[in-house]
Design an enzyme around this catalytic site. Structure first.
Site, PDB file in Angstrom:
ATOM      1  N   ASP A   1      29.396  49.759  35.642  1.00 50.64           N
ATOM      2  CA  ASP A   1      30.339  50.496  36.494  1.00 50.64           C
ATOM      3  C   ASP A   1      31.137  49.449  37.274  1.00 50.64           C
ATOM      4  O   ASP A   1      31.059  48.235  36.977  1.00 50.64           O
ATOM      5  CB  ASP A   1      29.613  51.512  37.395  1.00 50.64           C
ATOM      6  CG  ASP A   1      28.826  50.853  38.530  1.00 50.64           C
ATOM      7  OD1 ASP A   1      28.699  49.605  38.544  1.00 50.64           O
ATOM      8  OD2 ASP A   1      28.327  51.582  39.409  1.00 50.64           O
TER       9      ASP A   1
ATOM     10  N   CYS B   1      25.089  47.719  37.101  1.00 48.74           N
ATOM     11  CA  CYS B   1      25.779  48.460  38.168  1.00 48.74           C
ATOM     12  C   CYS B   1      25.535  47.673  39.453  1.00 48.74           C
ATOM     13  O   CYS B   1      25.117  46.514  39.399  1.00 48.74           O
ATOM     14  CB  CYS B   1      25.348  49.924  38.243  1.00 48.74           C
ATOM     15  SG  CYS B   1      23.649  50.238  38.765  1.00 48.74           S
TER      16      CYS B   1
ATOM     17  N   THR C   1      23.290  47.845  41.873  1.00 46.36           N
ATOM     18  CA  THR C   1      21.882  47.454  42.018  1.00 46.36           C
ATOM     19  C   THR C   1      21.165  47.353  40.679  1.00 46.36           C
ATOM     20  O   THR C   1      20.059  46.804  40.619  1.00 46.36           O
ATOM     21  CB  THR C   1      21.126  48.530  42.824  1.00 46.36           C
ATOM     22  OG1 THR C   1      21.294  49.785  42.137  1.00 46.36           O
ATOM     23  CG2 THR C   1      21.657  48.657  44.243  1.00 46.36           C
TER      24      THR C   1
ATOM     25  N   HIS D   1       5.922  42.591  26.155  1.00 41.36           N
ATOM     26  CA  HIS D   1       4.979  43.699  26.337  1.00 41.36           C
ATOM     27  C   HIS D   1       5.589  45.071  26.078  1.00 41.36           C
ATOM     28  O   HIS D   1       4.900  45.960  25.580  1.00 41.36           O
ATOM     29  CB  HIS D   1       4.432  43.703  27.778  1.00 41.36           C
ATOM     30  CG  HIS D   1       3.564  42.520  28.095  1.00 41.36           C
ATOM     31  ND1 HIS D   1       2.671  42.516  29.143  1.00 41.36           N
ATOM     32  CD2 HIS D   1       3.449  41.299  27.518  1.00 41.36           C
ATOM     33  CE1 HIS D   1       2.043  41.355  29.194  1.00 41.36           C
ATOM     34  NE2 HIS D   1       2.508  40.595  28.214  1.00 41.36           N
TER      35      HIS D   1
ATOM     36  N   HIS E   1       0.043  46.631  22.958  1.00 45.99           N
ATOM     37  CA  HIS E   1       1.402  46.906  23.441  1.00 45.99           C
ATOM     38  C   HIS E   1       2.072  47.965  22.569  1.00 45.99           C
ATOM     39  O   HIS E   1       2.780  48.834  23.089  1.00 45.99           O
ATOM     40  CB  HIS E   1       2.216  45.618  23.492  1.00 45.99           C
ATOM     41  CG  HIS E   1       1.688  44.637  24.492  1.00 45.99           C
ATOM     42  ND1 HIS E   1       1.417  44.993  25.802  1.00 45.99           N
ATOM     43  CD2 HIS E   1       1.335  43.330  24.374  1.00 45.99           C
ATOM     44  CE1 HIS E   1       0.941  43.946  26.447  1.00 45.99           C
ATOM     45  NE2 HIS E   1       0.877  42.925  25.595  1.00 45.99           N
TER      46      HIS E   1
END
Ligand code: RB5
Length: 143
Positions: A7, A64, A66, A97, A133
Site C-alpha cells: 500500500d 504496508c 507495519t 519450519h 514441520h
C-alpha cells in the site's frame, strides 16, 4: 517469479526491494500500488496472495506501514503462509519450519538495509522438509 505488492505505507520500501531484486536478476511482478496516494492494503494483499496460490508466482513479498494489515489479509487466503518479519532469524526460521510462501514487512518499521537482508534470507532459504514441520503445516490447513 516473485509477486510483490504494497500500500502507500510500503511504497517507498517496495521501490528499494524491487531495485534489489533487479540487481540480483530475480524476476518479479509489481501488483501495485503504483504511487504514494492513500489506498487500501487488502487490495494488494489479496492480489499477491492470489498470484501465489494460483501458481503464477513462486513466492510473494508484501509491504504496508507495519506489515500487519497486509499479512492478516494474505493469511485469510487458503494456502498462504505469510510471515511478518522484522529480523533475519525469523525470515530464516519461517522458511525452514513454516515453508512460508509470502514475506510481509513494515515500511515504517524496518529500514531498507535490514529489509534487504530479510528479503535475501527469505528467498535463499529452502524449507527443511522435516516430517514434524510437514505435519504441522498440514494441521494449519485442517478445518
Ligand atoms: C496505512 O496508514 C496503514 O494503516 C497500513 O499501511 C498498515 O500499517 C496497516 O496495517
Amino acid at each position: 517469479m516473485i509477486a510483490i505488492g504494497s500500500d502507500h505505507g510500503g511504497f517507498a520500501l517496495k521501490q528499494e526491494v524491487m531495485a534489489h531484486l533487479k540487481d540480483r536478476g530475480i524476476e518479479f511482478k509489481d501488483y501495485g500500488t503504483y504511487d504514494e496516494k492513500s489506498c487500501d492494503y487488502p487490495e494488494y494483499g489479496k492480489k499477491v496472495a492470489n498470484a501465489v496460490v494460483s501458481g503464477e508466482a513462486e513466492k510473494g513479498i508484501l509491504i504496508c506501514g507495519t506489515g500487519i494489515g497486509i499479512s492478516i489479509t494474505a493469511n485469510k487466503i487458503k494456502g498462504i503462509r505469510c510471515a511478518l518479519c522484522a529480523d533475519t532469524f525469523s525470515a530464516e526460521a519461517t522458511r525452514l519450519h513454516n515453508d512460508a510462501n509470502v514475506l510481509a514487512m513494515g515500511g515504517r518499521t524496518v529500514g531498507p538495509g535490514l529489509a534487504l537482508k530479510i528479503v535475501d534470507t527469505f528467498l535463499d532459504t529452502e524449507f527443511s522438509g522435516e516430517e514434524r514441520h510437514i505435519r504441522r503445516i498440514s494441521m494449519i490447513e485442517e478445518d
